[in-house]
Motif scaffolding. Structure first.
Motif, mmCIF file in Angstrom:
data_model
loop_
_atom_site.group_PDB
_atom_site.id
_atom_site.type_symbol
_atom_site.label_atom_id
_atom_site.label_comp_id
_atom_site.label_asym_id
_atom_site.label_seq_id
_atom_site.Cartn_x
_atom_site.Cartn_y
_atom_site.Cartn_z
ATOM 1 N N LYS A 201 21.402 7.473 -2.059
ATOM 2 C CA LYS A 201 21.933 6.171 -1.652
ATOM 3 C C LYS A 201 22.047 6.093 -0.131
ATOM 4 O O LYS A 201 21.722 5.068 0.479
ATOM 5 N N ARG A 202 22.517 7.165 0.482
ATOM 6 C CA ARG A 202 22.637 7.177 1.945
ATOM 7 C C ARG A 202 21.263 7.015 2.600
ATOM 8 O O ARG A 202 21.122 6.291 3.588
ATOM 9 N N ALA A 203 20.286 7.704 2.061
ATOM 10 C CA ALA A 203 18.937 7.627 2.624
ATOM 11 C C ALA A 203 18.385 6.211 2.500
ATOM 12 O O ALA A 203 17.716 5.709 3.417
ATOM 13 N N ALA A 204 18.658 5.556 1.373
ATOM 14 C CA ALA A 204 18.151 4.205 1.154
ATOM 15 C C ALA A 204 18.832 3.191 2.072
ATOM 16 O O ALA A 204 18.196 2.253 2.569
ATOM 17 N N ILE A 205 20.125 3.369 2.327
ATOM 18 C CA ILE A 205 20.876 2.439 3.176
ATOM 19 C C ILE A 205 20.594 2.704 4.647
ATOM 20 O O ILE A 205 20.450 1.775 5.452
ATOM 21 N N GLY A 206 20.508 3.974 4.998
ATOM 22 C CA GLY A 206 20.271 4.371 6.391
ATOM 23 C C GLY A 206 21.250 5.452 6.778
ATOM 24 O O GLY A 206 22.398 5.165 7.100
ATOM 25 N N ASN A 207 20.816 6.691 6.759
ATOM 26 C CA ASN A 207 21.755 7.803 6.933
ATOM 27 C C ASN A 207 21.846 8.320 8.364
ATOM 28 O O ASN A 207 22.385 9.388 8.615
ATOM 29 N N ALA A 208 21.326 7.539 9.334
ATOM 30 C CA ALA A 208 21.338 8.032 10.708
ATOM 31 C C ALA A 208 22.133 7.140 11.660
ATOM 32 O O ALA A 208 22.112 7.355 12.859
ATOM 33 N N TYR A 209 22.849 6.136 11.120
ATOM 34 C CA TYR A 209 23.576 5.247 12.023
ATOM 35 C C TYR A 209 25.070 5.560 12.047
ATOM 36 O O TYR A 209 25.623 6.112 11.091
#
Length: 242
Positions: free
Chosen positions: A142-150
């Motif tokens: 889920k984090r990867a799909a939402i954006g885990n680098a912001y």
């Protein structure tokens, strides 16, 4: 004798015919049932694909597009009340409008079902409970799909102080002089004011618990390991109230 022979043959044919009809009638019902089952499975798959397609209408959040995206999303999604449910009871949270990026981010995560299946993964009696993480691979996906680098910019201008029931964003420690918030985790404060020295001015407070502090207290006092992880997982499910 000839008559008895014809009669015997006739009876054998009669009973054999009945048995075949019975077996034949059973086969179509099984085929029909299987067809219905396949149809239901196809519908389920179609619904999953439609849902996944709908979720993909939002871009992956990055540090570059985060402010623009959350500002627009916040304007289109003005809700401020969230229900966090656990097996120990419900917690109602009011989000502050003067921390607009944190509010929008939290509402976005709730509506994307990010928190569902995550845990209150850190519990410290008379201090905090922290949620939004888990050891489930689905949380990582889920984090990867939402954006885990912001990371969220700190919103500290209101000068708000930690107090019983305040909800704050967890912070990324390494190389984070600007006190930016890790977007997927939050904590509820319940400790004494004497414990807020290192929190105030360093962690963005973006909401408060309006109902369910008894549940927060119960969770905070659950048995935990040396890393403050509860021995029994405390599952979260979140939904927007209004």
């Amino acid at each position: 004798m000839k008559y008895l022979l014809y009669l015997s043959v006739g009876l054998i044919f009669f009973f054999t015919s009945c048995e075949d009809k019975k077996n034949t009638s059973a086969v179509p019902s099984e085929v029909t049932s299987e067809a219905e089952k396949n149809s239901e499975e196809k519908n389920d798959i179609s619904e999953e694909k439609a849902s996944a397609k709908q979720k993909r209408t939002y871009p992956e959040i990055t540090n570059q597009n985060m402010v623009e995206f959350l500002t627009k999303y916040g304007a289109e999604n003005p809700e401020t009340e969230v229900l966090v449910s656990t097996q120990h009871g419900d917690i109602e949270i009011e989000l502050y409008r003067d921390t607009p990026l944190h509010r929008a981010n939290f509402i976005y995560l709730v509506k994307q079902k990010y928190f569902d299946g995550s845990f209150f993964h850190r519990v410290v009696p008379n201090f905090i409970i922290q949620g939004g993480n888990s050891d489930n691979v689905k949380t990582t996906k889920k984090r990867a799909a939402i954006g885990n680098a912001y990371l969220l910019p700190a919103e500290l201008e209101n000068g708000r102080k930690h107090s019983y029931g305040t909800v704050s964003g967890a912070k990324e420690y390494r190389e984070n002089p600007d006190n930016r918030t890790a977007p997927f985790e939050f904590f509820i404060f319940l400790g004494p004011q004497s414990s807020t020295g290192h929190l105030n001015g360093n962690y963005t407070i973006f909401g408060k618990v309006t109902k369910g502090m008894d549940v927060v207290e119960k969770i905070a006092n659950l048995p935990a390991d040396e890393g403050d992880w509860p021995l029994q997982n405390v599952y979260i499910k979140a939904e927007v109230l209004q």
